[in-house]
Every structure is written in C-alpha cells, then in structure tokens.
Design a protein around this motif. Structure first.
Motif, PDB file in Angstrom:
ATOM      1  N   ASP A 508       4.819  -2.504 -14.165  1.00 34.45           N
ATOM      2  CA  ASP A 508       5.969  -3.220 -13.621  1.00 34.45           C
ATOM      3  C   ASP A 508       6.719  -2.504 -12.500  1.00 34.45           C
ATOM      4  N   ASP A 509       6.196  -1.365 -12.011  1.00 33.27           N
ATOM      5  CA  ASP A 509       6.787  -0.785 -10.810  1.00 33.27           C
ATOM      6  C   ASP A 509       6.005  -1.165  -9.552  1.00 33.27           C
ATOM      7  N   ILE A 510       4.987  -2.025  -9.696  1.00 32.77           N
ATOM      8  CA  ILE A 510       4.184  -2.451  -8.562  1.00 32.77           C
ATOM      9  C   ILE A 510       4.710  -3.787  -8.040  1.00 32.77           C
ATOM     10  N   THR A 511       4.956  -3.866  -6.753  1.00 36.24           N
ATOM     11  CA  THR A 511       5.462  -5.081  -6.123  1.00 36.24           C
ATOM     12  C   THR A 511       4.344  -5.781  -5.357  1.00 36.24           C
ATOM     13  N   GLY A 512       4.606  -7.034  -4.996  1.00 32.29           N
ATOM     14  CA  GLY A 512       3.647  -7.799  -4.211  1.00 32.29           C
ATOM     15  C   GLY A 512       2.471  -8.325  -4.985  1.00 32.29           C
ATOM     16  N   VAL A 513       2.511  -8.229  -6.314  1.00 34.73           N
ATOM     17  CA  VAL A 513       1.359  -8.606  -7.136  1.00 34.73           C
ATOM     18  C   VAL A 513       1.047 -10.100  -7.009  1.00 34.73           C
ATOM     19  N   ALA A 514       2.070 -10.908  -6.803  1.00 32.85           N
ATOM     20  CA  ALA A 514       1.864 -12.357  -6.711  1.00 32.85           C
ATOM     21  C   ALA A 514       0.967 -12.746  -5.550  1.00 32.85           C
ATOM     22  N   TYR A 515       0.858 -11.861  -4.548  1.00 30.90           N
ATOM     23  CA  TYR A 515       0.013 -12.154  -3.391  1.00 30.90           C
ATOM     24  C   TYR A 515      -1.214 -11.254  -3.334  1.00 30.90           C
ATOM     25  N   ALA A 516      -1.540 -10.568  -4.424  1.00 25.61           N
ATOM     26  CA  ALA A 516      -2.669  -9.645  -4.415  1.00 25.61           C
ATOM     27  C   ALA A 516      -4.001 -10.366  -4.265  1.00 25.61           C
ATOM     28  N   LEU A 517      -4.051 -11.641  -4.625  1.00 28.09           N
ATOM     29  CA  LEU A 517      -5.238 -12.475  -4.434  1.00 28.09           C
ATOM     30  C   LEU A 517      -4.850 -13.704  -3.646  1.00 28.09           C
ATOM     31  N   ASN A 518      -5.728 -14.144  -2.731  1.00 22.51           N
ATOM     32  CA  ASN A 518      -5.491 -15.430  -2.089  1.00 22.51           C
ATOM     33  C   ASN A 518      -6.245 -16.522  -2.841  1.00 22.51           C
ATOM     34  N   SER A 519      -6.212 -17.742  -2.329  1.00 25.43           N
ATOM     35  CA  SER A 519      -6.803 -18.863  -3.064  1.00 25.43           C
ATOM     36  C   SER A 519      -8.319 -18.773  -3.174  1.00 25.43           C
ATOM     37  N   SER A 520      -8.938 -17.923  -2.342  1.00 22.53           N
ATOM     38  CA  SER A 520     -10.384 -17.726  -2.405  1.00 22.53           C
ATOM     39  C   SER A 520     -10.779 -16.522  -3.239  1.00 22.53           C
ATOM     40  N   ALA A 521      -9.828 -16.000  -4.030  1.00 25.21           N
ATOM     41  CA  ALA A 521     -10.059 -14.866  -4.925  1.00 25.21           C
ATOM     42  C   ALA A 521     -10.301 -13.569  -4.176  1.00 25.21           C
ATOM     43  N   SER A 522      -9.822 -13.485  -2.938  1.00 22.83           N
ATOM     44  CA  SER A 522      -9.993 -12.269  -2.153  1.00 22.83           C
ATOM     45  C   SER A 522      -8.798 -11.347  -2.332  1.00 22.83           C
ATOM     46  N   LEU A 523      -9.070 -10.070  -2.563  1.00 24.49           N
ATOM     47  CA  LEU A 523      -8.002  -9.083  -2.677  1.00 24.49           C
ATOM     48  C   LEU A 523      -7.261  -8.925  -1.356  1.00 24.49           C
ATOM     49  N   GLN A 524      -5.956  -8.789  -1.445  1.00 28.61           N
ATOM     50  CA  GLN A 524      -5.110  -8.509  -0.293  1.00 28.61           C
ATOM     51  C   GLN A 524      -4.293  -7.259  -0.634  1.00 28.61           C
ATOM     52  N   LEU A 525      -4.947  -6.120  -0.551  1.00 29.29           N
ATOM     53  CA  LEU A 525      -4.356  -4.868  -1.018  1.00 29.29           C
ATOM     54  C   LEU A 525      -3.110  -4.486  -0.240  1.00 29.29           C
ATOM     55  N   TRP A 526      -3.014  -4.966   0.986  1.00 25.10           N
ATOM     56  CA  TRP A 526      -1.844  -4.638   1.813  1.00 25.10           C
ATOM     57  C   TRP A 526      -0.544  -5.213   1.262  1.00 25.10           C
ATOM     58  N   GLU A 527      -0.638  -6.185   0.373  1.00 22.93           N
ATOM     59  CA  GLU A 527       0.566  -6.788  -0.200  1.00 22.93           C
ATOM     60  C   GLU A 527       1.207  -5.895  -1.268  1.00 22.93           C
ATOM     61  N   LEU A 528       0.448  -4.960  -1.810  1.00 21.99           N
ATOM     62  CA  LEU A 528       0.949  -4.150  -2.920  1.00 21.99           C
ATOM     63  C   LEU A 528       1.860  -3.031  -2.438  1.00 21.99           C
ATOM     64  N   GLY A 529       2.902  -2.789  -3.190  1.00 21.90           N
ATOM     65  CA  GLY A 529       3.802  -1.682  -2.920  1.00 21.90           C
ATOM     66  C   GLY A 529       4.256  -1.058  -4.227  1.00 21.90           C
ATOM     67  N   ARG A 530       4.927   0.069  -4.126  1.00 22.73           N
ATOM     68  CA  ARG A 530       5.436   0.726  -5.319  1.00 22.73           C
ATOM     69  C   ARG A 530       6.961   0.724  -5.256  1.00 22.73           C
ATOM     70  N   GLY A 531       7.578   0.066  -6.235  1.00 20.00           N
ATOM     71  CA  GLY A 531       9.026  -0.022  -6.281  1.00 20.00           C
ATOM     72  C   GLY A 531       9.568   0.796  -7.433  1.00 20.00           C
ATOM     73  N   SER A 532      10.594   0.271  -8.074  1.00 21.73           N
ATOM     74  CA  SER A 532      11.177   0.960  -9.230  1.00 21.73           C
ATOM     75  C   SER A 532      11.205   0.010 -10.403  1.00 21.73           C
ATOM     76  N   LYS A 533      11.142   0.550 -11.609  1.00 24.02           N
ATOM     77  CA  LYS A 533      11.135  -0.273 -12.824  1.00 24.02           C
ATOM     78  C   LYS A 533      12.509  -0.868 -13.078  1.00 24.02           C
TER      79      LYS A 533
END
Length: 533
Positions: A508-533
C-alpha cells in the motif's frame, strides 16, 4: 465494493473521481528504492526460439511487457481506453479519404538511449527489417499491409498501404513497429538473447541464468521524449516459477507489485481484505482463452467432431468451477465488451447438449468414442490451467462420445510445438495487440496467422477482413465482423471458452497501481511510484 479492492470501470471518463481517493499516478515519487514487480511469465531462450525479446520475433504478453517499456513506437495506447496517441511521433494521420496513406512526423530532438538521433530512416529500417525477417512467430503480419514506406527528410514518414486499414494507427503502437537503432540490430537476422535497446521510457538489463531471465532491471531513460511521464527511477521485474512463490514474496515484502498470473485463490483472499498491507485492483479485461484445432489432424479433421465438442462444452460450468467471478463465458473470439462482438457460438449451439452432439457425429458417420488428446501449457496462463483442462476432460468424457486425455507442457517448448502442428487440440490465450475486433479475428484467420493454422477461408481472408477495415467507425463494420464470427462458429477452427478480468496487487505504499495495466493487459511500469502508507 470491498474495502481493499478497487474495481475500475471500463470507461476512462469515470476514472478520475474514483482515483482521487486512492492516489493517482502523478503522486508517485521519482526517487527511492527500485520498485520490484513480480510475474509468473517466463523468459527463456531456446534453440527453437533464441530471440525472445527481439521486436521482430516476440509475440507473447511477457515479451511485449518488456518491449513496451524500452522500444518506442510512433503511436502508443493510452493508459485508459481510447484511440492511440502519438509517442515517438509528434503527429500522425491519414492523408487520404480511403485510409491507404498514413503520414507521421517524429518529435524534434528524439534520441535513442545511447544519445544517437532517431530519424525517419530508422523507422523505415526497423519495420522493413521485421517484414524481411518474417519470423515464425507471425508477428510481422501486423505490418503486412504496408506496401512501401517513404521518408521525407529526417522527421517525416509516409506509409502507403496495400488496402484501406482504419486499424493501422493501432498497429503502429505494437512492439513489432518499434524503432530500433541499426547499430544494435542486424537487418537480416534476429538478435538472440535478452539485450534490448531503443528510445523508450527505460533502458533494460537482464540477469540471466541457464538461458532464462531471472530479473530484468528497467532504468529511467534520460533521453526519452514521448507521451508518458515516468514516475520512478528504476523498476525490477522478477520472474517466479508459480503464483504461490510470487505470493509468498509479496507477503514478505520482497516484491512491491504482483501481476499476472495470480491464482483464483490468491485473488479471493486479497479481495476479502485479509492482508492489511496489500491492496487488490480489479480491472475489466480483454484476455480470452480458447481451444485451437489442427484442422488437418485426423482426430479433428471432420468438422462434425469439432462441432460436437462445441456442442458439449459447458462454459458456464467451467468458469464457475475454476474461476468463479474472475471470468465470464465467451461465445465468440471477440470479447463481449468490444464493438462488433456477436454471440455466434451461443446462437449456433445454444445450451450444452449431448443429444445434439451425438446426432452431429452420427450424421457424419463418426465412430464414438472419439479419442483426442487436449494439450495445455503448464506455466504460462496461470496455476488454474491444469484444473481447467481437467474440467474440460470431464465434460467431454462424461458425454460418452469422447475419450479425452490431457497433457501439459512448459511454454518454452509448447509454443514452438504448436506452431509446428504437433498438437491436434491445444489450449491458448490471447491478450490483444490492441482493443479492436479486428485483432481478435485477423491474427487467427488471416494469411500468416500466428497459430500457423491450416484452416483457410478465402471469403474471410479476401473479402470480409478487408471490408471490416475500411471504416474508422467500427460499429459500421459490424456486418462483416458478424459474418466472420458466424463462420468461425460453424467451422470451429477455434473454440472460445472464457473472457477474464485483470488484477494487480500491490503493497500500500505503491502509487499508480490503477494504471499499471492498460486494456490490452500491457504493463505500464512508468505509472508506478513509491509514496507513503
């Protein structure tokens, strides 16, 4: 909605208010430790498939999930739903009324990760390379409608197509259309191993043991210019032998994110909110599962045998027993949520019926029970695959009309064996190259189809597929698309089984998880970040 589970709607316009309370992709930190992402995808170089990450060869979701981070394309698929947007290109558009001439202009100052300039000549060289090599994966077929590629100076490219194709912008968003540096790739042969170079958001380095990638490290590319914002400095992709090992790693904090493929039991546990430190994100998905048939094989050469299998298989029972609410029965190759879908198999066969199947076989003078082996891959589509095939075996044998056995094989040998026609009946999955009905039909039925299927329908190839591509208004193509789906339901070269949802789990300290996959099941690693719990 479970307190630990965020269910994302399919319509991107609805996402903003939902994500506001959960931390959007812009809230991630650009610093901190590397984000570690787990996957059960395997990456292996073999004698038959020595170049798993060459864009001219790679044609599976795992390989593309590496390439989409590293090899830039003229167009890219947006993080939600919608038409492709320029990435390496500054702009792209059809310049004629017949969708046969497509022009792009590169972004100014575009560079490869080594600092060398990206030019229109590199774009032309890269795509012509894929078409020249014509690898047996069949990925080149995405570009096979290109007649000629013209360059105008260093930044302008014009594609002249053999026939109208409104889906061409989507095809330019796939890794086979990625821009490569000619100094890193041979024009006439594949690049063996796990080295990847490009102008995408990240550079890449693989840790390889015994010809298999253990981890892959993505490091932010300082020379990247494109449509996405990179919210982290480094991501490590770690490959696990199975879902249980991956789940144990996230429980211990050894990884931050868990992607495909989690087991149904893991998803149910996370959905119940049992882990206070791990959140589950559920998204609508376009993944499909199906049986493929070698229509030249004696056991299933008769259309009546394939039709009888279609008449017996109980999709609802299969999904309920193995996947529960994580999947839905599918009655066409085209998922229910995609424009142009038709319930062709249900319209043709209705509810499962042993009596109807028996009549089909009797009318064709087929002696029963028909002996058939069903093949599946043990390590590519998730831990529930074996159970799924055990249920299929029970359904078919329970009819008294079939004598079915099942056999599992690792993906590293399974995919090449299937292409060589080694299996009469085999299970496969499809993660779309892009979210359009064409991409659920042409790859299976057109010339140079990726299954290497001996099934040929000249009307589909020469008339219906070209007709369906003529208009950008995909709803207006429904007549041709429906006829294709009805033909598939009658001839049964493939048998669709189910359509699955997508899931990502993250600490739960990882942000951007909602966009980690697009509709074609492709990873979008650039969306991930590290926030605070």
């Amino acid at each position: 909605m479970n307190r630990k589970t965020l269910v994302l709607p399919a319509v991107i316009g609805l996402l903003t208010p939902v994500l506001a309370a959960c931390g959007g992709s812009g809230s991630g930190s650009n610093g901190g430790d590397a984000i570690v992402v787990g996957t059960t995808d395997g990456f292996t170089a073999t004698k038959d498939a020595p170049a798993p990450l060459d864009p001219a060869y790679s044609y599976d979701v795992g390989g593309w999930n590496v390439l989409r981070q590293t090899v830039q394309t003229l167009m890219s698929q947006p993080k939600g739903e919608g038409d492709p947007v320029p990435d390496a290109a500054e702009s792209c558009s059809f310049t004629d009324s017949g969708s046969e001439r497509y022009a792009c202009k590169l972004r100014e100052g575009l560079k490869f990760s080594d600092g060398n300039a990206v030019t229109a000549a590199d774009v032309k060289w890269s795509m012509e390379r894929a078409l020249r090599i014509k690898s047996d994966s069949g990925v080149f077929a995405l570009l096979s409608n290109i007649d000629t590629i013209e360059t105008q100076g260093d930044r302008e490219i014009v594609f002249h197509l053999k026939s109208p194709d409104a889906t061409f912008p989507y095809k330019l968003s796939t890794p086979v259309a990625g821009v490569l540096n000619p100094k890193d790739y041979d024009k006439d042969k594949l690049r063996d191993g796990f080295d990847v170079d490009g102008s995408g958001p990240y550079t890449f380095k693989a840790d390889v043991q015994n010809d298999s990638m253990v981890t892959g490290t993505f490091t932010k590319n300082p020379n990247y210019k494109g449509s996405v914002t990179v919210n982290n400095d480094k991501v490590v992709l770690r490959s696990f032998k199975d879902a249980d090992a991956m789940g144990a790693a996230i429980d211990k904090g050894d990884i931050d994110v868990m992607t495909r493929s989690m087991s149904p039991a893991q998803i149910n546990k996370l959905d119940a909110g049992d882990d206070a430190n791990v959140d589950l994100v559920e998204m609508s998905g376009l993944e499909i599962r199906y049986l493929g048939f070698n229509t030249d094989a004696p056991s299933v050469k008769s259309k009546a045998v394939r039709q009888a299998i279609a008449q017996i298989v109980d999709r609802a029972g299969l999904v309920s027993k193995v996947y529960g609410t994580q999947a839905e029965p599918l009655y066409s190759l085209v998922p229910a949520s995609v424009t142009g879908h038709s319930n062709s198999f249900f319209n043709r066969y209705g509810d499962p019926s042993v009596a109807k199947a028996k009549d089909m076989l009797t009318a064709a003078n087929i002696t029963t029970p028909v002996k058939i082996a069903l093949h599946y891959t043990t390590d590519h589509y998730g831990s529930a695959t074996k159970e799924e095939f055990e249920v299929l075996k029970q359904q078919l044998n329970g009819s008294g009309l079939f004598d079915v056995s099942i056999e599992g094989t690792p993906w590293s040998t399974y995919q090449t064996a299937e292409r060589k026609g080694a299996y009469d009946v085999y299970g496969m999955g499809w993660f779309p190259d892009f979210p359009d009905a064409d991409n659920f039909l042409a790859p299976f039925l057109d010339k140079d189809n990726f299954l290497k299927s001996p099934y040929v329908n000249n009307k589909i190839i020469n008339t219906l597929i070209p007709e369906s591509r003529r208009t950008a208004d995909r709803a207006s193509a429904s007549g041709s698309l429906t006829e294709i789906q009805n033909t598939v339901a009658d001839d049964v070269p493939v048998l669709p089984l189910w359509q699955g949802k997508q899931y990502v789990a993250a600490r739960d300290d990882i942000t951007g998880v909602a966009y980690a996959l697009n509709s074609s099941a492709s990873l979008q690693l650039w969306e991930l970040g590290r926030g605070s719990k």
